[in-house]
Design a protein around this motif. Sequence first.
Motif, PDB file in Angstrom:
ATOM      1  N   GLU A 154       0.843  -1.200   0.000  1.00 43.27           N
ATOM      2  CA  GLU A 154       0.000   0.000   0.000  1.00 43.27           C
ATOM      3  C   GLU A 154       0.875   1.246   0.000  1.00 43.27           C
ATOM      4  O   GLU A 154       1.676   1.445   0.912  1.00 43.27           O
ATOM      5  CB  GLU A 154      -0.892   0.030   1.238  1.00 43.27           C
ATOM      6  CG  GLU A 154      -1.831  -1.141   1.411  1.00 43.27           C
ATOM      7  CD  GLU A 154      -2.483  -1.130   2.785  1.00 43.27           C
ATOM      8  OE1 GLU A 154      -3.409  -0.314   2.982  1.00 43.27           O
ATOM      9  OE2 GLU A 154      -2.053  -1.908   3.652  1.00 43.27           O
ATOM     10  N   HIS A 190      -0.097   3.564   3.106  1.00 40.67           N
ATOM     11  CA  HIS A 190       0.117   3.102   4.476  1.00 40.67           C
ATOM     12  C   HIS A 190       1.283   3.906   5.060  1.00 40.67           C
ATOM     13  O   HIS A 190       2.346   3.999   4.432  1.00 40.67           O
ATOM     14  CB  HIS A 190       0.456   1.612   4.474  1.00 40.67           C
ATOM     15  CG  HIS A 190       0.500   0.993   5.831  1.00 40.67           C
ATOM     16  ND1 HIS A 190       1.429   1.351   6.793  1.00 40.67           N
ATOM     17  CD2 HIS A 190      -0.270   0.036   6.416  1.00 40.67           C
ATOM     18  CE1 HIS A 190       1.235   0.645   7.882  1.00 40.67           C
ATOM     19  NE2 HIS A 190       0.207  -0.155   7.687  1.00 40.67           N
ATOM     20  N   ASP A 220     -10.743  -5.848   9.684  1.00 36.99           N
ATOM     21  CA  ASP A 220      -9.818  -5.316   8.684  1.00 36.99           C
ATOM     22  C   ASP A 220      -8.766  -4.449   9.370  1.00 36.99           C
ATOM     23  O   ASP A 220      -8.711  -4.384  10.596  1.00 36.99           O
ATOM     24  CB  ASP A 220     -10.543  -4.542   7.577  1.00 36.99           C
ATOM     25  CG  ASP A 220     -11.344  -3.359   8.110  1.00 36.99           C
ATOM     26  OD1 ASP A 220     -10.855  -2.662   9.027  1.00 36.99           O
ATOM     27  OD2 ASP A 220     -12.455  -3.113   7.600  1.00 36.99           O
ATOM     28  N   THR A 276      -8.198  -1.185   9.616  1.00 36.87           N
ATOM     29  CA  THR A 276      -8.501   0.240   9.733  1.00 36.87           C
ATOM     30  C   THR A 276      -8.535   0.709  11.182  1.00 36.87           C
ATOM     31  O   THR A 276      -8.845  -0.073  12.089  1.00 36.87           O
ATOM     32  CB  THR A 276      -9.854   0.554   9.083  1.00 36.87           C
ATOM     33  OG1 THR A 276     -10.884  -0.141   9.811  1.00 36.87           O
ATOM     34  CG2 THR A 276      -9.872   0.121   7.622  1.00 36.87           C
ATOM     35  N   GLU A 283     -10.847   2.502  12.348  1.00 37.92           N
ATOM     36  CA  GLU A 283     -12.249   2.372  12.752  1.00 37.92           C
ATOM     37  C   GLU A 283     -12.512   1.009  13.394  1.00 37.92           C
ATOM     38  O   GLU A 283     -13.202   0.908  14.419  1.00 37.92           O
ATOM     39  CB  GLU A 283     -13.170   2.552  11.534  1.00 37.92           C
ATOM     40  CG  GLU A 283     -13.201   3.958  10.956  1.00 37.92           C
ATOM     41  CD  GLU A 283     -12.058   4.237  10.005  1.00 37.92           C
ATOM     42  OE1 GLU A 283     -11.989   5.363   9.489  1.00 37.92           O
ATOM     43  OE2 GLU A 283     -11.223   3.328   9.777  1.00 37.92           O
ATOM     44  N   GLU A 284     -11.942  -0.043  12.790  1.00 42.07           N
ATOM     45  CA  GLU A 284     -12.138  -1.380  13.325  1.00 42.07           C
ATOM     46  C   GLU A 284     -11.430  -1.559  14.666  1.00 42.07           C
ATOM     47  O   GLU A 284     -11.947  -2.200  15.576  1.00 42.07           O
ATOM     48  CB  GLU A 284     -11.627  -2.424  12.332  1.00 42.07           C
ATOM     49  CG  GLU A 284     -12.716  -3.117  11.543  1.00 42.07           C
ATOM     50  CD  GLU A 284     -13.690  -3.851  12.442  1.00 42.07           C
ATOM     51  OE1 GLU A 284     -13.345  -4.912  12.989  1.00 42.07           O
ATOM     52  OE2 GLU A 284     -14.828  -3.364  12.602  1.00 42.07           O
ATOM     53  N   ARG A 316      -1.652   2.524  13.125  1.00 39.28           N
ATOM     54  CA  ARG A 316      -3.033   2.793  12.742  1.00 39.28           C
ATOM     55  C   ARG A 316      -3.998   2.190  13.759  1.00 39.28           C
ATOM     56  O   ARG A 316      -4.989   2.827  14.146  1.00 39.28           O
ATOM     57  CB  ARG A 316      -3.327   2.245  11.339  1.00 39.28           C
ATOM     58  CG  ARG A 316      -2.642   3.000  10.217  1.00 39.28           C
ATOM     59  CD  ARG A 316      -3.195   2.612   8.859  1.00 39.28           C
ATOM     60  NE  ARG A 316      -3.025   1.183   8.594  1.00 39.28           N
ATOM     61  CZ  ARG A 316      -3.379   0.605   7.448  1.00 39.28           C
ATOM     62  NH1 ARG A 316      -3.915   1.322   6.478  1.00 39.28           N
ATOM     63  NH2 ARG A 316      -3.191  -0.697   7.267  1.00 39.28           N
TER      64      ARG A 316
END
Length: 342
Positions: free
Chosen positions: A70, A73, A222, A224, A226-227, A251
């Motif tokens: 990525e 990233h 996943d 993220t 958020e997760e 992250r």
Amino acid sequence: MRKVRLADVAAVAGVSMKTVSNVVHDYPHVTPEMRRKVQQAIDELGYKPNLTARRLATGKTGMIALAIPEIDHPYFSELSRYIAEEASARGYRVLVEQTLSNPAAERAVLNDREAGVVDGVIFHPVSMNSMEVARLKRDVPVVLLGESTMPVTADHVMIDNVVAAQEGVAHLLAQGRRRIAFLGVVEGDVTGSTDQRLLGYQQGLVDARMPLDPRLILSVTDFTPEESARAVREALEAGLGLDGLVCRDDRFATGALYALRTAGVRVPEDVAVVGWDDTELGRWATPTLTSIAPDKRELAATALQLLGERIDGYQGIGRHRIVSHSLIVRESAPVAAAVLSS
């Protein structure tokens, strides 16, 4: 506009075309003054060497490829910069390729898609396993990065993730933390890094004779923030009573900081947090993030050294290099942070 030719550079610099060619190909016998004069003409005219002609003349293009999962990233962005700087110091330009951990894209990297375009490839595989890498025939020199197990036939550069995770756990234990969680195990994860970091986390607890509570290994769907925030929020709501967190990357750690803050949990007083990768995300988080820091400069320099030796003809067995890492202590898990009594 007419394309700038080698002859145009020679005319402006007041030298022969052979001298310009020697400078372009970085031949060592050119005097510094002559090199400066030719480079000034190149910059003035915007001359771009013909890679095909250069390859025919020297067998090399002066370019290498960097294939990473990525581009956006934070870890890979910072690592790419170091690799580009180290490559430039060695006279190489870098072509960056994003694989998105797609198996077909990763196989294409090792199936000589870059043959004739670059002199070598620095490659961070995710989906390909050791046997797949070993079986693929390739003519372009390759150096591998990352934590997955790689064949002995390939050059491979990495940090010791198990030891690094143990050190993260030991740091939290030294501050009096006793309910340390791991964030987190990712559904469908094919990377080797999560497994090694989880193993190091567990080994760190075993070394301290602490119980292994499977509920403290948090799962996410996943990669993220958020997760990771959701996983931490649900752990708090379930009353797990965690007082420390080792996160698989920065992250995840920033997502954890957000979930703790919105739940009114103080960092580090109530929960201390350790991230991974020491990226810019953590340096500017609130609070600033204690993080396990791979030496990205050393990693880049080591990869370029091994690749350069392969490009220059080294044909020996694969070299596996472990580069250094450190724990950068900041506000989220400082030394001797106050710990609330339970």
